[in-house]
Design a protein around this motif. Structure first.
Motif, PDB file in Angstrom:
ATOM      1  N   LYS A  27       0.806  -1.220   0.000  1.00  0.00           N
ATOM      2  CA  LYS A  27       0.000   0.000   0.000  1.00  0.00           C
ATOM      3  C   LYS A  27       0.842   1.275   0.000  1.00  0.00           C
ATOM      4  CE  LYS A  27      -1.162   0.283   4.896  1.00  0.00           C
ATOM      5  NZ  LYS A  27      -2.233   0.171   5.851  1.00  0.00           N
TER       6      LYS A  27
ATOM      7  N   LEU B 152      -5.535  -5.267  -9.602  1.00  0.00           N
ATOM      8  CA  LEU B 152      -6.106  -4.289  -8.665  1.00  0.00           C
ATOM      9  C   LEU B 152      -6.406  -2.934  -9.313  1.00  0.00           C
ATOM     10  CD1 LEU B 152      -4.135  -4.977  -5.348  1.00  0.00           C
ATOM     11  CD2 LEU B 152      -6.429  -5.694  -5.978  1.00  0.00           C
TER      12      LEU B 152
ATOM     13  N   TYR C 107      -8.897  -2.067 -10.700  1.00  0.00           N
ATOM     14  CA  TYR C 107     -10.286  -1.663 -10.473  1.00  0.00           C
ATOM     15  C   TYR C 107     -10.384  -0.752  -9.245  1.00  0.00           C
ATOM     16  CZ  TYR C 107     -10.496  -5.287  -6.819  1.00  0.00           C
ATOM     17  OH  TYR C 107     -10.261  -6.045  -5.703  1.00  0.00           O
ATOM     18  N   ARG C 108      -9.314  -0.692  -8.446  1.00  0.00           N
ATOM     19  CA  ARG C 108      -9.322   0.144  -7.235  1.00  0.00           C
ATOM     20  C   ARG C 108      -8.770   1.526  -7.551  1.00  0.00           C
ATOM     21  NH1 ARG C 108      -8.027  -2.825  -1.786  1.00  0.00           N
ATOM     22  NH2 ARG C 108      -7.482  -0.681  -1.296  1.00  0.00           N
ATOM     23  N   GLU C 109      -9.477   2.525  -7.056  1.00  0.00           N
ATOM     24  CA  GLU C 109      -9.058   3.891  -7.332  1.00  0.00           C
ATOM     25  C   GLU C 109      -7.687   4.209  -6.711  1.00  0.00           C
ATOM     26  OE1 GLU C 109     -12.111   6.729  -6.478  1.00  0.00           O
ATOM     27  OE2 GLU C 109     -10.805   8.395  -7.105  1.00  0.00           O
ATOM     28  N   ASP C 110      -7.442   3.697  -5.490  1.00  0.00           N
ATOM     29  CA  ASP C 110      -6.158   4.009  -4.836  1.00  0.00           C
ATOM     30  C   ASP C 110      -4.982   3.400  -5.616  1.00  0.00           C
ATOM     31  OD1 ASP C 110      -6.930   1.410  -4.127  1.00  0.00           O
ATOM     32  OD2 ASP C 110      -6.087   1.514  -2.116  1.00  0.00           O
TER      33      ASP C 110
ATOM     34  N   GLY D 280     -11.224  -2.079 -14.873  1.00  0.00           N
ATOM     35  CA  GLY D 280     -10.179  -1.299 -14.190  1.00  0.00           C
ATOM     36  C   GLY D 280      -9.108  -0.853 -15.169  1.00  0.00           C
TER      37      GLY D 280
END
Ligand code: SF4
Length: 326
Positions: free
Chosen positions: A90, A114, A116-119, A160
């Motif tokens: 992270k 990943l 698809y994750r905004e972060d 994503g």
């Protein structure tokens, strides 16, 4: 500068796509959200889909800066790659921002799951080149080939990637790994071609397993299937040859440590090991490699008639079906 053992950074190593690549691994060995049948690192030991810190980000950065200084003028890219999936760390965004201060180009090799994750899209937005992989658009084939974490669905991953393309200003070099009899059919390739038109990567690379894969039955496709892939996928860049170039071992004053460090992440052929070590050390020949095998420092694996060497911990969790000797 005095050499020291590094935990997170290795190389520079020759990369087919990135030239002389200084690798940064921010992930514990085989921690991934996939367990691909062709992975060079063996089966995934920690199949997770949750982002974590894993290590102190300051410790990783300190090693990057040290290695950049040690290898000035010999690095084309600093590449976040991992002995697993780097976006699971992270702190990746912070690390990219800090590493960019070296003024060297930054690449991230990721399975793209990943995105698809905004972060994760935000973290990767600071890189110069992002190299995601996409081997199939069919949920069934995706499961056979990539053996993903149960929370991952291929449709969401593709969405994503399309979303990332809309916002990302750098280069996207997408890689497709073709495996004989799994994703090299006309139907599979047509599905990929359709989705590539939506993702719009700047480059598409077709790759095939050339180094020992996790599952010994994995084989590269026939010539005919490669031709078919070209015909269907159109403007692709084939990279089916073995890597050429030099593996960086500057900073090591001991050949055993140097070779352990590279073979832990990268199965190497005997000629590659000898060529690499000869530049900095005397007395390196086949006998030297055999001695390391006998002492259990390296393990020999024969894949498609070629001998490769890895360090034993890489494959300790998988059943050894290859011809190998300790
Ligand atoms: S090839 Fe990459 S994505 Fe697949 S299991 Fe290995 S580290 Fe994970």
């Amino acid at each position: 500068m005095k050499s020291r053992e590094l935990k997170f950074v290795y190389g520079p190593v020759p990369s087919r796509r990135l030239g002389r690549s200084l690798g940064v691994n921010p992930i514990p060995l085989k921690t991934c959200n996939y367990s691909c049948i062709y992975c060079q690192l063996g089966r995934t030991q920690h199949l997770i889909n949750e982002r974590k810190e894993f290590f102190s980000k300051e410790d990783i950065l300190e090693e990057i800066l040290y290695s950049v200084e040690l290898n000035r003028g010999k690095i084309d890219f600093i590449t976040f790659v991992g002995e697993g999936e780097p976006t699971l760390n992270k702190n990746l965004g912070w690390l990219i921002v800090e590493t960019k201060k070296t003024e060297l180009p930054i690449a991230v090799i990721t399975n793209g799951a990943l995105l698809y994750r905004e972060d994760v899209r935000e973290d990767l937005s600071k890189a110069d080149v992002v190299l995601p992989s996409l081997d199939s658009v069919s949920e069934n084939t995706f499961k056979i080939l990539n053996r993903p974490h149960k929370d991952l669905k291929i449709e969401k991953i593709i969405e994503g990637m399309v979303e990332f393309r809309r916002s990302f200003e750098g280069q996207i070099w997408l890689e497709i790994i073709l495996v004989k009899g799994i994703n090299d059919s006309e139907k599979e390739l047509e599905g990929l071609s359709r989705v590539l038109r939506e993702i719009k990567p700047d480059r598409v690379y077709i790759n095939v397993p050339i180094r020992p894969p996790t599952e010994p039955w994995v084989e590269p496709p026939d010539e005919e299937a490669i031709v078919r892939a070209h015909a269907i996928l159109g403007d692709v860049i084939p990279i089916v040859n073995q890597e050429m170039g030099e593996f960086g071992i500057e900073g090591f004053d001991n050949p055993v440590e140097a070779i352990k460090f590279i073979c832990r992440r990268h199965p190497m052929r005997e000629d590659e090991i000898i060529e690499t070590l000869k530049r900095n050390f005397d007395g390196v020949d086949s006998g030297f490699i055999m001695k390391l095998v006998k002492e259990g420092i390296l393990r020999k694996i024969t894949y498609r008639g070629t001998n490769f060497y890895i360090t034993p911990e890489v494959r300790m969790v998988r059943k050894q079906n290859f011809t190998n000797s300790n």
